[in-house]
Design an enzyme around this catalytic site. Structure first.
Site, PDB file in Angstrom:
ATOM      1  N   GLY A 197      -6.252  -3.860  -0.184  1.00 21.33           N
ATOM      2  CA  GLY A 197      -6.677  -2.878   0.795  1.00 21.33           C
ATOM      3  C   GLY A 197      -5.585  -1.853   0.972  1.00 21.33           C
ATOM      4  N   PRO A 199      -2.570   0.579   2.380  1.00 19.36           N
ATOM      5  CA  PRO A 199      -1.337   0.194   3.058  1.00 19.36           C
ATOM      6  C   PRO A 199      -1.529   0.181   4.578  1.00 19.36           C
ATOM      7  CG  PRO A 199      -0.948   2.050   1.572  1.00 19.36           C
ATOM      8  CD  PRO A 199      -2.400   1.783   1.550  1.00 19.36           C
ATOM      9  N   GLY A 200      -0.908  -0.768   5.216  1.00 21.15           N
ATOM     10  CA  GLY A 200      -0.928  -0.798   6.676  1.00 21.15           C
ATOM     11  C   GLY A 200      -2.137  -1.441   7.294  1.00 21.15           C
ATOM     12  N   THR A 201      -3.011  -2.022   6.476  1.00 21.21           N
ATOM     13  CA  THR A 201      -4.210  -2.633   7.048  1.00 21.21           C
ATOM     14  C   THR A 201      -3.953  -4.076   7.490  1.00 21.21           C
ATOM     15  OG1 THR A 201      -4.876  -3.016   4.774  1.00 21.21           O
ATOM     16  CG2 THR A 201      -5.989  -1.253   5.943  1.00 21.21           C
ATOM     17  N   GLY A 202      -2.766  -4.577   7.228  1.00 15.61           N
ATOM     18  CA  GLY A 202      -2.425  -5.892   7.767  1.00 15.61           C
ATOM     19  C   GLY A 202      -2.437  -7.020   6.751  1.00 15.61           C
ATOM     20  N   LYS A 203      -2.225  -6.710   5.485  1.00 17.36           N
ATOM     21  CA  LYS A 203      -2.236  -7.769   4.470  1.00 17.36           C
ATOM     22  C   LYS A 203      -1.066  -8.717   4.651  1.00 17.36           C
ATOM     23  CE  LYS A 203      -2.192  -4.645   1.264  1.00 17.36           C
ATOM     24  NZ  LYS A 203      -2.336  -3.467   2.141  1.00 17.36           N
ATOM     25  N   THR A 204       0.118  -8.136   4.796  1.00 20.47           N
ATOM     26  CA  THR A 204       1.295  -8.978   4.989  1.00 20.47           C
ATOM     27  C   THR A 204       1.168  -9.776   6.280  1.00 20.47           C
ATOM     28  OG1 THR A 204       2.549  -7.273   3.851  1.00 20.47           O
ATOM     29  CG2 THR A 204       3.805  -8.933   5.027  1.00 20.47           C
ATOM     30  N   GLU A 420      -6.002  30.142  14.526  1.00 19.92           N
ATOM     31  CA  GLU A 420      -6.519  28.890  15.084  1.00 19.92           C
ATOM     32  C   GLU A 420      -7.848  29.116  15.792  1.00 19.92           C
ATOM     33  OE1 GLU A 420      -5.387  26.130  14.177  1.00 19.92           O
ATOM     34  OE2 GLU A 420      -3.579  26.960  13.268  1.00 19.92           O
ATOM     35  N   ASP A 495      -4.645  25.382   4.234  1.00 19.34           N
ATOM     36  CA  ASP A 495      -6.111  25.392   4.320  1.00 19.34           C
ATOM     37  C   ASP A 495      -6.715  25.611   2.936  1.00 19.34           C
ATOM     38  OD1 ASP A 495      -5.817  25.221   7.041  1.00 19.34           O
ATOM     39  OD2 ASP A 495      -5.977  27.385   7.366  1.00 19.34           O
TER      40      ASP A 495
HETATM   41  P1  ADP Z   1       0.164  -4.046   4.751  1.00 18.87           P
HETATM   42  O1  ADP Z   1       0.901  -5.243   4.282  1.00 18.87           O
HETATM   43  O2  ADP Z   1      -1.314  -4.165   4.593  1.00 18.87           O
HETATM   44  O3  ADP Z   1       0.659  -2.762   4.186  1.00 18.87           O
HETATM   45  P2  ADP Z   1       1.243  -4.869   7.240  1.00 18.87           P
HETATM   46  O4  ADP Z   1       0.640  -6.220   7.331  1.00 18.87           O
HETATM   47  O5  ADP Z   1       2.656  -4.819   6.837  1.00 18.87           O
HETATM   48  O6  ADP Z   1       0.380  -3.929   6.320  1.00 18.87           O
HETATM   49  O7  ADP Z   1       1.046  -4.174   8.655  1.00 18.87           O
HETATM   50  C1  ADP Z   1       2.071  -3.456   9.279  1.00 18.87           C
HETATM   51  C2  ADP Z   1       1.991  -3.605  10.777  1.00 18.87           C
HETATM   52  O8  ADP Z   1       0.819  -2.988  11.284  1.00 18.87           O
HETATM   53  C3  ADP Z   1       1.892  -5.038  11.231  1.00 18.87           C
HETATM   54  O9  ADP Z   1       3.147  -5.602  11.396  1.00 18.87           O
HETATM   55  C4  ADP Z   1       1.133  -4.934  12.532  1.00 18.87           C
HETATM   56  O10 ADP Z   1       2.011  -4.636  13.593  1.00 18.87           O
HETATM   57  C5  ADP Z   1       0.241  -3.751  12.317  1.00 18.87           C
HETATM   58  N1  ADP Z   1      -1.103  -4.162  11.900  1.00 18.87           N
HETATM   59  C6  ADP Z   1      -1.677  -3.894  10.713  1.00 18.87           C
HETATM   60  N2  ADP Z   1      -2.930  -4.379  10.651  1.00 18.87           N
HETATM   61  C7  ADP Z   1      -3.149  -5.004  11.833  1.00 18.87           C
HETATM   62  C8  ADP Z   1      -4.267  -5.723  12.379  1.00 18.87           C
HETATM   63  N3  ADP Z   1      -5.393  -5.898  11.686  1.00 18.87           N
HETATM   64  N4  ADP Z   1      -4.134  -6.231  13.624  1.00 18.87           N
HETATM   65  C9  ADP Z   1      -2.992  -6.055  14.317  1.00 18.87           C
HETATM   66  N5  ADP Z   1      -1.927  -5.403  13.866  1.00 18.87           N
HETATM   67  C10 ADP Z   1      -1.977  -4.864  12.633  1.00 18.87           C
HETATM   68 ZN    ZN Z   2      -5.359  27.064   9.232  1.00 19.89          ZN
HETATM   69 MG    MG Z   3       2.514  -5.327   3.042  1.00 18.79          MG
END
Ligand code: ADP
Ligand code: ZN
Ligand code: MG
Length: 607
Positions: A197, A199-204, A420, A495
């Site tokens: 998924g 980045p930042g969706t919470g895989k780790t 704007e 733009d």
């Molecule tokens: P990924 O590994 O997918 O890039 P991370 O697991 O490192 O993302 O997520 C980074 C941070 O974002 C987490 O430490 C948490 O604080 C927040 N976060 C991401 N997804 C969630 C979620 N589903 N619920 C709560 N917090 C989340």
């Molecule tokens: Zn503009």
């Molecule tokens: Mg990660």
């Protein structure tokens, strides 16, 4: 082994302590003895004050009366034949000689110093070298850490907004806990689970939660740990990691950022036999090697499942693929709730509104927003985080931090205001556009001004007319400048690049141009930088390429004409908004409503 080491260490410290005490006592004794000049000593003997004397060729020690107390003294002897006579006369009760022990003392002291130096040398050089050697020996050992389950505080409760993903992972945890239940029917446990998924969706985070929930040993490592300068190191680390896991099976092995090692192999620049390929091969061997009843599950996480080697994804290896999606509005609300628990939220905060204003934001963004809002509230010395802090944090996230210090001339301010106002007005008039939430000419990040549009709901499909309207909104800035000042500025650069890229996608990917037809001319962009696709032809003729260019140009031009039309018809409204912007710098949706009263046109059709 560690006990032995501890014992050694304890012994060492005991010794050091004893030595210290001995030296200290010695020094203290020396301090206690008063050093007398010989003449004074002699005077005291004659006066009958001296009680006891011990004589050495190099030193005289003894005790004398000082008031009602006795005190110790020392003095350096002179060549004095009459001393014994005088002592007898002076009534010294006991006097005796002593062998010269000074050389023993000095020997002990010197040996002590030598010992100190030897120890220091050993400590600094020998031990270092030894440790270095140990490190070199463990080069091929995996650096994966086994998570301490007791310390592990992350649970599935901390992960919000991806219930399906969690359910699937729960199943896996269940597999590990009750393997019999599944094997009874002849089913095989999965060997590999791939979390993928954006980045930042919470895989780790999910993986850490599994560690907390599964109740089995959890080995965590990252793909980059297996990529070293030396060929073979990565492979040996993989071997070691799985060996360790097998010893404590049932266990979970987690490899984060799997794409770092498991990119597709290719015979491109640099040849095929690189370190990464060996590592990948070893991983494949391990995956094939352990029987599913050994109770080891490998969990991988990646943002780029598309670049993973196909061999890794075939059944029997990473046979479970679990998507960790970008959260929807409900998910965002839940994620915000999770993070809002950690800060003091004011009574006026409404997380569902925040969730509505943040389409496309992932968990990491939302966590960041809550954190930023808390920092901002603290800066303003507020007791709690208010809704406006969160709104400000969102804007900062979207457009960059406010830059109030940037000074803009009146003339430029007017140009930015019209630009704007153009965006905002077109967005308001064309049907199906996202509502304008805020228009601002306070510089933020690299932009001089910005129009914030927020969708009412999450959208997964976009229609052709919606894209065309979007193009018109993007062109609104440039069109307004042109209509008002009969000149254009560089302000529309960003733009225009967006417009062009959207229009190109319409033609080449979305099949939205009649002339090109419903075909996709999209190039596979993955791995171009690795040389695999360097020699690849575009896949269509020069004529098609020219047609694509023509179509892109036509679409953009038509939208621009349309946009100018809208703005010309509504010039009064444009002037009003621009004037308000110059005066107030920021106007919100409600203020725009008031401005537009009476100026609203009969209705505009999309292009
Ligand atoms: P990924 O590994 O997918 O890039 P991370 O697991 O490192 O993302 O997520 C980074 C941070 O974002 C987490 O430490 C948490 O604080 C927040 N976060 C991401 N997804 C969630 C979620 N589903 N619920 C709560 N917090 C989340
Ligand atoms: Zn503009
Ligand atoms: Mg990660």
């Amino acid at each position: 082994m560690p006990l032995k080491k501890n014992l050694k260490q304890m012994l060492f410290w005991l010794l050091a302590f004893t030595l210290f005490i001995a030296v200290y006592q010695n020094v203290k004794n020396i301090e206690k003895e008063k050093e007398l000049p010989y003449s004074e000593f002699k005077a005291k003997v004659k006066a009958g004050e001296v009680l006891k004397v011990t004589m050495r060729p190099d030193l005289i020690k003894g005790e004398y009366k000082e008031g009602d107390k006795t005190a110790a003294f020392r003095t350096i002897p002179l060549n004095d034949d009459k001393l014994v006579e005088d002592m007898n006369a002076g009534g010294v009760k006991s006097y005796s000689g002593e062998a010269d022990k000074s050389w023993i003392t000095s020997l002990i002291i010197n040996l002590g110093w030598i010992a100190v130096f030897v120890f220091l040398w050993w400590f600094l050089f020998f031990r270092q070298a030894q440790m270095g050697g140990k490190q070199a020996m463990s080069f091929g050992k995996s650096r994966a850490k086994q998570q301490d389950l007791k310390k592990q505080k992350v649970t599935f409760k901390d992960v919000a907004g991806c219930d399906e993903t969690k359910d699937e992972l729960m199943d896996i945890v269940d597999y590990l806990k009750n393997p019999k239940k599944y094997r009874m029917l002849g089913g095989e446990l999965p060997k590999g689970v791939l979390l993928y998924g954006p980045p930042g969706t919470g895989k780790t985070l999910l993986a850490r939660a599994i560690a907390g929930e599964a109740g089995v040993p959890f080995f965590t490592s990252s793909g980059s740990e297996f990529v070293e300068m030396f060929v073979g190191v990565g492979a040996s680390r993989v071997r070691d990691l799985f060996e360790r896991a097998k010893k404590s099976a049932p266990a979970i092995v987690f490899v984060d950022e799997l794409d770092a090692v498991a990119r597709a192999r290719f015979a491109g620049i640099g040849g095929g036999h690189d370190e990464r390929e060996q590592t990948l091969n070893q991983m494949l061997v391990e995956l094939d090697g352990f029987e599913s009843n050994e109770g080891i599950i490998l969990i991988g996480a990646t943002n780029r499942p598309d670049v993973l080697d196909p061999a890794l994804l075939r059944p029997g290896r990473f046979d479970r693929r679990i998507n960790v999606p970008v959260p929807d509005i409900k998910g965002r609300t839940e994620i915000l709730q999770v993070h809002a628990r950690k800060v003091k939220m004011g009574p006026d905060t409404d997380l569902s509104i925040i969730a509505r204003h943040t389409p496309g934001f992932v968990g990491a963004d939302l966590a960041n927003i809550v954190n930023e809002a808390a920092i901002m509230a603290a800066k303003k010395e507020r007791k709690v985080v208010e809704q406006k802090d969160i709104e400000e944090a969102i804007e900062k996230m979207i457009a960059g931090p406010q830059r109030k210090s940037r000074i803009i001339s009146e003339k430029e301010k007017k140009i930015v205001a019209y630009h704007e106002a153009g965006h905002a007005l077109v967005a308001r008039l064309l049907p199906g556009c996202d509502p304008v939430h805020k228009v601002s000419i306070i510089p933020r990040g690299p932009a001089l001004g910005y129009t914030l549009q927020l969708p009412l709901e999450d959208k997964y499909l976009t229609s052709k007319s919606e894209i065309l309207n979007k193009l018109s909104v993007l062109l609104g800035g440039r069109a307004a400048e042109e209509l008002t000042f009969h000149d254009v500025t560089t302000g529309a650069t960003d733009d225009l690049s967006k417009v062009t890229s959207y229009a190109q996608k319409m033609v080449t990917e979305f099949g939205m141009s009649e002339k090109i037809g419903t075909i996709s001319l999209k190039k596979d962009e993955s791995e171009v930088f690795l040389g695999r696709d360097l020699m690849r032809q575009p896949g269509y003729s020069n004529e098609t390429a020219k047609n694509v260019d023509d179509e892109v140009k036509r679409i953009v031009l038509e939208c621009l004409v349309k946009t100018k039309e809208i703005l010309t018809v509504n010039k009064k409204a444009l002037d009003a908004i621009a004037a308000a912007l110059v005066e107030k710098e920021v106007i919100d949706a409600a203020e725009m409503d008031t401005l537009m009263k009476g100026l609203e046109p009969e209705g505009v059709k999309s292009c």
